[in-house]
Design an enzyme around this catalytic site. Structure first.
Site, PDB file in Angstrom:
ATOM      1  N   TYR A  64       0.602  -1.007   0.243  1.00 21.16           N
ATOM      2  CA  TYR A  64       0.141  -0.247   0.098  1.00 21.16           C
ATOM      3  C   TYR A  64       0.707   1.264  -0.038  1.00 21.16           C
ATOM      4  O   TYR A  64       0.730   1.969  -1.403  1.00 21.16           O
ATOM      5  CB  TYR A  64      -0.830  -0.260   1.558  1.00 21.16           C
ATOM      6  CG  TYR A  64      -1.999   1.327   1.156  1.00 21.16           C
ATOM      7  CD1 TYR A  64      -2.727   2.178   0.389  1.00 21.16           C
ATOM      8  CD2 TYR A  64      -1.577   2.057   1.876  1.00 21.16           C
ATOM      9  CE1 TYR A  64      -3.067   2.995   0.371  1.00 21.16           C
ATOM     10  CE2 TYR A  64      -1.872   2.874   2.640  1.00 21.16           C
ATOM     11  CZ  TYR A  64      -2.681   3.630   1.503  1.00 21.16           C
ATOM     12  OH  TYR A  64      -3.659   4.952   2.072  1.00 21.16           O
ATOM     13  N   ARG A  79       2.031   8.390  12.852  1.00 23.37           N
ATOM     14  CA  ARG A  79       1.162   9.520  14.051  1.00 23.37           C
ATOM     15  C   ARG A  79      -1.160  10.076  13.859  1.00 23.37           C
ATOM     16  O   ARG A  79      -1.418  10.235  14.907  1.00 23.37           O
ATOM     17  CB  ARG A  79       1.846  10.916  13.102  1.00 23.37           C
ATOM     18  CG  ARG A  79       1.886  11.636  13.944  1.00 23.37           C
ATOM     19  CD  ARG A  79       2.244  12.942  12.369  1.00 23.37           C
ATOM     20  NE  ARG A  79       1.371  13.056  10.671  1.00 23.37           N
ATOM     21  CZ  ARG A  79       1.227  13.492  10.490  1.00 23.37           C
ATOM     22  NH1 ARG A  79       2.922  14.409  10.555  1.00 23.37           N
ATOM     23  NH2 ARG A  79       1.322  13.731   9.017  1.00 23.37           N
ATOM     24  N   PHE A  89      15.821  19.198  -0.545  1.00 21.14           N
ATOM     25  CA  PHE A  89      15.044  18.582  -0.839  1.00 21.14           C
ATOM     26  C   PHE A  89      14.361  17.090  -0.634  1.00 21.14           C
ATOM     27  O   PHE A  89      13.434  17.550  -0.200  1.00 21.14           O
ATOM     28  CB  PHE A  89      14.472  19.323  -2.598  1.00 21.14           C
ATOM     29  CG  PHE A  89      12.886  17.852  -3.061  1.00 21.14           C
ATOM     30  CD1 PHE A  89      11.873  18.564  -2.769  1.00 21.14           C
ATOM     31  CD2 PHE A  89      13.019  17.051  -4.103  1.00 21.14           C
ATOM     32  CE1 PHE A  89      10.427  18.423  -3.051  1.00 21.14           C
ATOM     33  CE2 PHE A  89      11.410  16.488  -3.995  1.00 21.14           C
ATOM     34  CZ  PHE A  89      10.466  17.178  -4.126  1.00 21.14           C
ATOM     35  N   ARG A 111     -11.087   5.905   8.708  1.00 21.47           N
ATOM     36  CA  ARG A 111     -10.105   5.277   7.539  1.00 21.47           C
ATOM     37  C   ARG A 111      -9.220   3.975   8.343  1.00 21.47           C
ATOM     38  O   ARG A 111      -8.873   4.391   9.802  1.00 21.47           O
ATOM     39  CB  ARG A 111      -9.156   5.997   7.082  1.00 21.47           C
ATOM     40  CG  ARG A 111     -10.107   7.064   6.506  1.00 21.47           C
ATOM     41  CD  ARG A 111      -8.943   8.491   5.606  1.00 21.47           C
ATOM     42  NE  ARG A 111     -10.180   9.294   5.765  1.00 21.47           N
ATOM     43  CZ  ARG A 111     -10.173   9.554   4.223  1.00 21.47           C
ATOM     44  NH1 ARG A 111      -9.667   9.272   3.211  1.00 21.47           N
ATOM     45  NH2 ARG A 111     -11.430  10.662   4.257  1.00 21.47           N
TER      46      ARG A 111
HETATM   47  C1  IN0 Z   1       6.415  13.980  -1.766  1.00 20.14           C
HETATM   48  C2  IN0 Z   1       7.542  13.717  -0.285  1.00 20.14           C
HETATM   49  C3  IN0 Z   1       9.200  13.743  -0.730  1.00 20.14           C
HETATM   50  C4  IN0 Z   1      10.149  14.688  -0.864  1.00 20.14           C
HETATM   51  C5  IN0 Z   1      11.176  14.747  -1.292  1.00 20.14           C
HETATM   52  C6  IN0 Z   1      11.818  13.024  -2.153  1.00 20.14           C
HETATM   53  C7  IN0 Z   1      10.862  12.113  -1.570  1.00 20.14           C
HETATM   54  C8  IN0 Z   1      12.049  11.174  -1.949  1.00 20.14           C
HETATM   55  C9  IN0 Z   1      10.494   9.603  -1.915  1.00 20.14           C
HETATM   56  C10 IN0 Z   1       9.406  10.161  -1.635  1.00 20.14           C
HETATM   57  C11 IN0 Z   1       8.274  11.383  -1.299  1.00 20.14           C
HETATM   58  C12 IN0 Z   1       9.129  12.310  -1.252  1.00 20.14           C
HETATM   59  O1  IN0 Z   1       8.039  15.047   0.701  1.00 20.14           O
HETATM   60  C13 IN0 Z   1       6.441  15.567   0.965  1.00 20.14           C
HETATM   61  C14 IN0 Z   1       5.908  16.105   2.259  1.00 20.14           C
HETATM   62  C15 IN0 Z   1       5.252  16.600   3.137  1.00 20.14           C
HETATM   63  O2  IN0 Z   1       4.804  17.077   2.006  1.00 20.14           O
HETATM   64  N1  IN0 Z   1       5.348  17.543   4.043  1.00 20.14           N
HETATM   65  C16 IN0 Z   1       4.654  18.518   5.038  1.00 20.14           C
HETATM   66  C17 IN0 Z   1       3.893  18.728   5.723  1.00 20.14           C
HETATM   67  C18 IN0 Z   1       3.611  16.691   5.950  1.00 20.14           C
HETATM   68  O3  IN0 Z   1       2.892  16.448   7.464  1.00 20.14           O
HETATM   69  O4  IN0 Z   1       2.524  16.588   5.569  1.00 20.14           O
HETATM   70  C19 IN0 Z   1       4.268  19.696   4.517  1.00 20.14           C
HETATM   71  O5  IN0 Z   1       2.931  20.598   4.660  1.00 20.14           O
HETATM   72  O6  IN0 Z   1       5.296  20.190   4.471  1.00 20.14           O
HETATM   73  C20 IN0 Z   1       5.404  14.552   1.514  1.00 20.14           C
HETATM   74  O7  IN0 Z   1       4.638  14.310   2.885  1.00 20.14           O
HETATM   75  N2  IN0 Z   1       4.758  13.958   0.730  1.00 20.14           N
HETATM   76  C21 IN0 Z   1       5.132  14.341  -0.767  1.00 20.14           C
HETATM   77  C22 IN0 Z   1       3.949  14.186  -2.052  1.00 20.14           C
HETATM   78  C23 IN0 Z   1       4.270  14.599  -3.306  1.00 20.14           C
HETATM   79  C24 IN0 Z   1       5.788  14.493  -3.179  1.00 20.14           C
HETATM   80 CL1  IN0 Z   1       6.601  15.103  -4.924  1.00 20.14          CL
HETATM   81  C25 IN0 Z   1       7.239  14.571  -2.624  1.00 20.14           C
HETATM   82  C26 IN0 Z   1       4.089  12.635   0.713  1.00 20.14           C
HETATM   83  C27 IN0 Z   1       4.400  10.997   0.054  1.00 20.14           C
HETATM   84  C28 IN0 Z   1       2.240  10.483   0.816  1.00 20.14           C
HETATM   85  C29 IN0 Z   1       5.321  11.157   1.368  1.00 20.14           C
HETATM   86  C30 IN0 Z   1       4.748  10.940  -0.615  1.00 20.14           C
END
Ligand code: IN0
Length: 417
Positions: free
Chosen positions: A171, A218, A288, A228
């Site tokens: 998942y 969390r 990043f 969910r």
């Molecule tokens: C992310 C990821 C992310 C960033 C950088 C490298 C990555 C490599 C592999 C997978 C994911 C990676 O980072 C974000 C971070 C984020 O959104 N933080 C929130 C805080 C929070 O608690 O949610 C904020 O507002 O700052 C992330 O969580 N995801 C994400 C989504 C799209 C992209 Cl392009 C990169 C979501 C997830 C589900 C963990 C992949």
């Protein structure tokens, strides 16, 4: 307010002020809005609306990678908004998720019936898809392929909670591991990173799994309240409890055992995360990738053996987050942060916990791989003299204010009886 929360942590107050004043060179936005089309500007506005702090880190990426990642993020946000919408019947949702990648090539496609908070990305999808179509084919292929695989994967877990730990990994692979795989392809396509980074799907997957498992751990309370279920049955079912039963007061011991088992499971991704980050060469890509990972280890530490997971929100302070964000700019700093939080977990491992041996083993492995001369400790000592001076100054101002006030107001104040 955030400053007040960090008042006992001077180094966080310093980080917050530094960040507010704009000293965050590492994450400062590199976007030049004057050179952008109005359409692309709107996409960056959507990014800021949907991701708050993360938007700044995307905007700090170098060159053409910045727009590719911004659009990838918005497409994923749109797909996620469809998946999350409980008001959509499955007959509508399933074909939408499966076909979502094809909407990228359809200039007209939009969806106006969403009730979700980020519905704007669906309602204004033509703005996003038009910019997507302007990207180089190599970026478009990566984004489209991941969107296709993720949309399909999401349908597998639409009405099904993960049972086994293997299904938990599957998942998380669909919703986050694929994001890592897609991003790594974008990094390699931009030539800011090596081809090796774009090809190692296992490491890229682990980057996503570490973030997503941390979020799932969390958010247990919030998710169960919304019906969910993302905690795998293999972890909670052995105690004879039912779905969501970990919230019942009588099950607290099981709940803690289950929580600690899942934190331990998530920690297994740390070694891959360190290898992945060690391969990165470009500073903007490093920041990043590193920032969400250090936030995740700090969050996991806060969650470990913490009963508040089942009663309220467990979060890291903004000051703590900003402090880490400003520091996570090299592999050594990331290792120092990882060491700091894994050591804090290690101190709290109780021999009564059924997972204790496994937790200690994975922590020792993380600590070996995170060895560095750099330290990420509370720098309170460094700030202590400054803090004392500020305290004295503040007391003097308050004293002056009240004595001054009394000399003016004194005659009008009622005598104490
Ligand atoms: C992310 C990821 C992310 C960033 C950088 C490298 C990555 C490599 C592999 C997978 C994911 C990676 O980072 C974000 C971070 C984020 O959104 N933080 C929130 C805080 C929070 O608690 O949610 C904020 O507002 O700052 C992330 O969580 N995801 C994400 C989504 C799209 C992209 Cl392009 C990169 C979501 C997830 C589900 C963990 C992949």
């Amino acid at each position: 307010m955030e400053l007040l929360r960090s008042i006992g942590h001077p180094e966080e107050v310093y980080a917050l002020l530094k960040y507010k004043i704009g000293g965050c060179h590492t994450t400062v936005a590199k976007c030049d809005y004057d050179k952008m089309s109005d359409n692309l500007k709107t996409c960056y506005e959507f990014l800021k609306l949907t991701s708050r702090s993360f938007a700044a880190v995307i905007q700090a990426l170098d060159g053409e990678l910045r727009d590719a990642v911004c659009l990838f993020y918005l497409v994923l946000r749109a797909l996620d908004t469809v998946e999350d919408d409980m008001s959509l019947p499955n007959e509508v949702k399933i074909p939408m998720l499966k076909d979502f990648y094809s909407y990228l090539e359809n200039p007209q496609w939009k969806f106006m019936e969403s009730t979700e908070k980020d519905k704007i990305v669906l309602e204004q999808f033509p703005v996003i898809s038009a910019e997507f179509r302007k990207l180089s084919p190599i970026y478009k292929e990566a984004i489209s392929d991941v969107t296709k695989r993720m949309g399909h994967g999401m349908t597998v877990y639409l009405d099904k909670a993960p049972d086994t730990l293997q299904q938990w990994d599957e998942y998380c692979h669909y919703v986050a591991g694929l994001v890592g795989i897609g991003l790594s392809r974008l990094f390699a396509a931009s030539k800011l990173e090596s081809e090796e980074v774009g090809k190692d799907d296992k490491l890229a997957n682990s980057m996503g799994l570490f973030l997503q498992k941390t979020n799932i751990i969390r958010d247990y309370l919030e998710d169960v309240q919304q019906n969910r279920h993302f905690w795998p049955k293999q972890a909670w079912g052995k105690y004879g409890t039912g779905q969501g039963d970990l919230l019942k007061p009588g099950n607290q011991q099981y709940a803690m055992a289950c929580l600690n088992e899942l934190v331990t499971n998530a920690l297994h991704h740390v070694p891959d995360v360190l290898v992945y980050l060690g391969r990165l060469q470009n500073q903007s890509v490093f920041n990043f990738c590193a920032i969400p990972q250090v936030m995740a280890i700090a969050t996991l530490e806060r969650c470990y053996n913490n009963p508040n997971i089942f009663t309220g929100v467990v979060k890291i302070r903004k000051g703590e987050a900003v402090k880490m964000m400003l520091q996570a700019t090299s592999l050594d700093s990331v290792k120092a942060i990882m060491t700091h939080f894994t050591l804090k977990i290690k101190e709290r491992v109780s021999p009564d916990d059924p997972t204790a041996p496994a937790t200690s083993a994975v922590i020792d492995r993380c600590l070996r791989l995170s060895q560095t001369d750099t330290v990420y400790a509370s720098q309170s000592e460094r700030f202590f003299p400054l803090y004392i001076s500020c305290g004295i100054l503040l007391s003097a101002i308050v004293w002056q204010y009240y004595t001054g006030l009394y000399s003016i107001m004194g005659p009008y104040l009622e005598d104490e009886k």
